[in-house]
Scaffold this motif. Sequence first.
Motif, mmCIF file in Angstrom:
data_model
loop_
_atom_site.group_PDB
_atom_site.id
_atom_site.type_symbol
_atom_site.label_atom_id
_atom_site.label_comp_id
_atom_site.label_asym_id
_atom_site.label_seq_id
_atom_site.Cartn_x
_atom_site.Cartn_y
_atom_site.Cartn_z
ATOM 1 N N PRO A 87 42.125 -2.145 152.875
ATOM 2 C CA PRO A 87 42.275 -2.585 154.261
ATOM 3 C C PRO A 87 41.295 -3.723 154.533
ATOM 4 O O PRO A 87 40.124 -3.656 154.139
ATOM 5 C CB PRO A 87 41.918 -1.325 155.063
ATOM 6 C CG PRO A 87 42.231 -0.194 154.142
ATOM 7 C CD PRO A 87 41.859 -0.695 152.771
ATOM 8 N N ILE A 88 41.759 -4.767 155.187
ATOM 9 C CA ILE A 88 40.916 -5.955 155.354
ATOM 10 C C ILE A 88 39.735 -5.693 156.288
ATOM 11 O O ILE A 88 38.768 -6.453 156.296
ATOM 12 C CB ILE A 88 41.756 -7.154 155.841
ATOM 13 C CG1 ILE A 88 41.045 -8.479 155.501
ATOM 14 C CG2 ILE A 88 42.085 -7.025 157.327
ATOM 15 C CD1 ILE A 88 41.911 -9.703 155.685
ATOM 16 N N LYS A 139 44.533 -0.180 166.644
ATOM 17 C CA LYS A 139 45.447 -0.114 165.510
ATOM 18 C C LYS A 139 44.771 0.612 164.342
ATOM 19 O O LYS A 139 43.553 0.599 164.234
ATOM 20 C CB LYS A 139 45.868 -1.512 165.032
ATOM 21 C CG LYS A 139 46.665 -2.315 166.061
ATOM 22 C CD LYS A 139 45.779 -3.106 166.969
ATOM 23 C CE LYS A 139 46.550 -4.014 167.911
ATOM 24 N NZ LYS A 139 45.687 -4.628 168.936
ATOM 25 N N LYS A 140 45.575 1.202 163.461
ATOM 26 C CA LYS A 140 45.032 1.900 162.305
ATOM 27 C C LYS A 140 45.545 1.237 161.025
ATOM 28 O O LYS A 140 46.754 1.061 160.849
ATOM 29 C CB LYS A 140 45.439 3.374 162.319
ATOM 30 C CG LYS A 140 44.776 4.197 163.422
ATOM 31 C CD LYS A 140 45.236 5.631 163.386
ATOM 32 C CE LYS A 140 44.829 6.324 162.113
ATOM 33 N NZ LYS A 140 45.199 7.774 162.100
ATOM 34 N N TYR A 155 45.900 -5.891 155.119
ATOM 35 C CA TYR A 155 45.278 -5.556 153.836
ATOM 36 C C TYR A 155 44.820 -6.822 153.125
ATOM 37 O O TYR A 155 45.260 -7.924 153.448
ATOM 38 C CB TYR A 155 46.268 -4.761 152.975
ATOM 39 C CG TYR A 155 46.721 -3.513 153.690
ATOM 40 C CD1 TYR A 155 45.977 -2.351 153.646
ATOM 41 C CD2 TYR A 155 47.882 -3.528 154.480
ATOM 42 C CE1 TYR A 155 46.368 -1.218 154.335
ATOM 43 C CE2 TYR A 155 48.283 -2.399 155.169
ATOM 44 C CZ TYR A 155 47.517 -1.247 155.103
ATOM 45 O OH TYR A 155 47.893 -0.134 155.810
ATOM 46 N N LEU A 156 43.930 -6.637 152.162
ATOM 47 C CA LEU A 156 43.277 -7.775 151.505
ATOM 48 C C LEU A 156 43.514 -7.755 150.005
ATOM 49 O O LEU A 156 43.374 -6.714 149.359
ATOM 50 C CB LEU A 156 41.769 -7.716 151.774
ATOM 51 C CG LEU A 156 40.914 -8.798 151.103
ATOM 52 C CD1 LEU A 156 41.184 -10.155 151.747
ATOM 53 C CD2 LEU A 156 39.436 -8.444 151.198
ATOM 54 N N LEU A 157 43.872 -8.916 149.472
ATOM 55 C CA LEU A 157 43.891 -9.120 148.022
ATOM 56 C C LEU A 157 42.698 -9.969 147.625
ATOM 57 O O LEU A 157 42.309 -10.891 148.340
ATOM 58 C CB LEU A 157 45.176 -9.839 147.591
ATOM 59 C CG LEU A 157 46.496 -9.077 147.676
ATOM 60 C CD1 LEU A 157 47.625 -9.943 147.116
ATOM 61 C CD2 LEU A 157 46.435 -7.753 146.937
ATOM 62 N N THR A 183 36.972 -12.739 144.751
ATOM 63 C CA THR A 183 36.932 -13.547 145.971
ATOM 64 C C THR A 183 38.102 -13.165 146.881
ATOM 65 O O THR A 183 39.257 -13.194 146.450
ATOM 66 C CB THR A 183 37.023 -15.048 145.632
ATOM 67 O OG1 THR A 183 35.926 -15.419 144.810
ATOM 68 C CG2 THR A 183 37.021 -15.900 146.899
ATOM 69 N N PRO A 184 37.864 -12.792 148.140
ATOM 70 C CA PRO A 184 38.973 -12.493 149.059
ATOM 71 C C PRO A 184 39.831 -13.747 149.271
ATOM 72 O O PRO A 184 39.295 -14.835 149.498
ATOM 73 C CB PRO A 184 38.255 -12.080 150.349
ATOM 74 C CG PRO A 184 36.889 -11.658 149.918
ATOM 75 C CD PRO A 184 36.551 -12.554 148.761
ATOM 76 N N TYR A 185 41.178 -13.575 149.203
ATOM 77 C CA TYR A 185 41.984 -14.789 149.360
ATOM 78 C C TYR A 185 43.341 -14.590 150.038
ATOM 79 O O TYR A 185 43.975 -15.568 150.435
ATOM 80 C CB TYR A 185 42.160 -15.495 148.013
ATOM 81 C CG TYR A 185 43.212 -14.934 147.081
ATOM 82 C CD1 TYR A 185 44.309 -15.702 146.681
ATOM 83 C CD2 TYR A 185 43.120 -13.642 146.570
ATOM 84 C CE1 TYR A 185 45.263 -15.208 145.810
ATOM 85 C CE2 TYR A 185 44.069 -13.141 145.692
ATOM 86 C CZ TYR A 185 45.136 -13.921 145.316
ATOM 87 O OH TYR A 185 46.086 -13.423 144.458
ATOM 88 N N VAL A 186 43.807 -13.351 150.205
ATOM 89 C CA VAL A 186 45.098 -13.133 150.848
ATOM 90 C C VAL A 186 44.994 -11.993 151.852
ATOM 91 O O VAL A 186 44.525 -10.901 151.514
ATOM 92 C CB VAL A 186 46.208 -12.788 149.826
ATOM 93 C CG1 VAL A 186 47.537 -12.565 150.545
ATOM 94 C CG2 VAL A 186 46.367 -13.889 148.788
#
Length: 249
Positions: free
Chosen positions: A24-25, A246-247, A59-61, A198-201
Motif C-alpha cells: 500500500p502506498i 479510505k482503506k 498501491y506502490l511498485l 526506488t518507488p516509481y508506480v
Amino acid sequence: MNEKVIEFLAHEDYFNLKEDYPTPIKFNLPEWYKKLEHKVESKTIKGCMPVLDTLTTGYLLKVPQDYSFRHTFRNENGKQVPFFEFDPLNTDDGFNQAKSINLAPSQPNYHPTDQVKGSPLVDKNNKQPFLKIFNPWIIKTPPGYSCLFLPPMNNTDDRFSIIPGMVDTDSFPNEINFPIIVNGDKYPNISTIIKKGTPYVQIIPFKRESWKMKIKSATTQFIRKSKLSYFLQNVNIYKNKFWFKKKWN
C-alpha cells in the motif's frame, strides 16, 4: 462492506526472494510530508485531506533491479545529436533466468520517439527514445475493475517518471511494463543509476462505469447557502464534514 482484492503475482523464483514486494502506498509517505506540523496557528499542507489522499491511495511498485541510464548529446559531423544508453545492471549473468521472470527484455527496452511524434513528451525527454522498465508482477483485479498507473503523486523522483496509463487488469493476463520520461527540463545531461527499490508506480484500482456529463446553472441562493455552511467552520471543515476515510491494505 465487501473489500475488493487486488492480486500481484510473480514467477516463483522472484517471489521467493521476498524483495521489493508491492505495498500500500501509504507506507511510502515522503520525508518532507512527515516532518510537517499542522496547527490552528500555523496551518500546513499536512492538514489538506485531498493531498493526503494522493499520498495514501492505492498501491506502490518499486524498481525491481538497478538500471543505469545516460542522456546526453554527442558530436556527429559537427552537429550535436541526442545520445542515450540504458542498461539493467544485473542481468548479464543468468540472463535466461532473468528473462523468464520478466527482468531481462525479450524485445528492445525502449520506444522510438516516432511513436509519439508531435507530443510534448518528446521535448520533455530531450528528443531521446523512451526507456522502459520491466516489471515482474502480473496484476489482477476483480471483474469490471481496471487500474490507473501513475508516477507516485506528490512524491515523484526528480530524475524520471513513468508515462501514465490505464489497463483493464481484470482481463489482461501479462506483466505491465512502464515506459519512462527523463526529466529533461531539469537534467538536459544526466548519467545516473535508478537503484533497485526506488518507488516509481502508483496503482489505483477503479470500477469501470459509464458516465454522462451535464452542465447546469446554480442559483445565487444555492451558492450563498453552500458558502455560508462551509465558512461557519474554518478548522478542518473538509475533513470533518465532507471527507471519507479510505482503506488500502
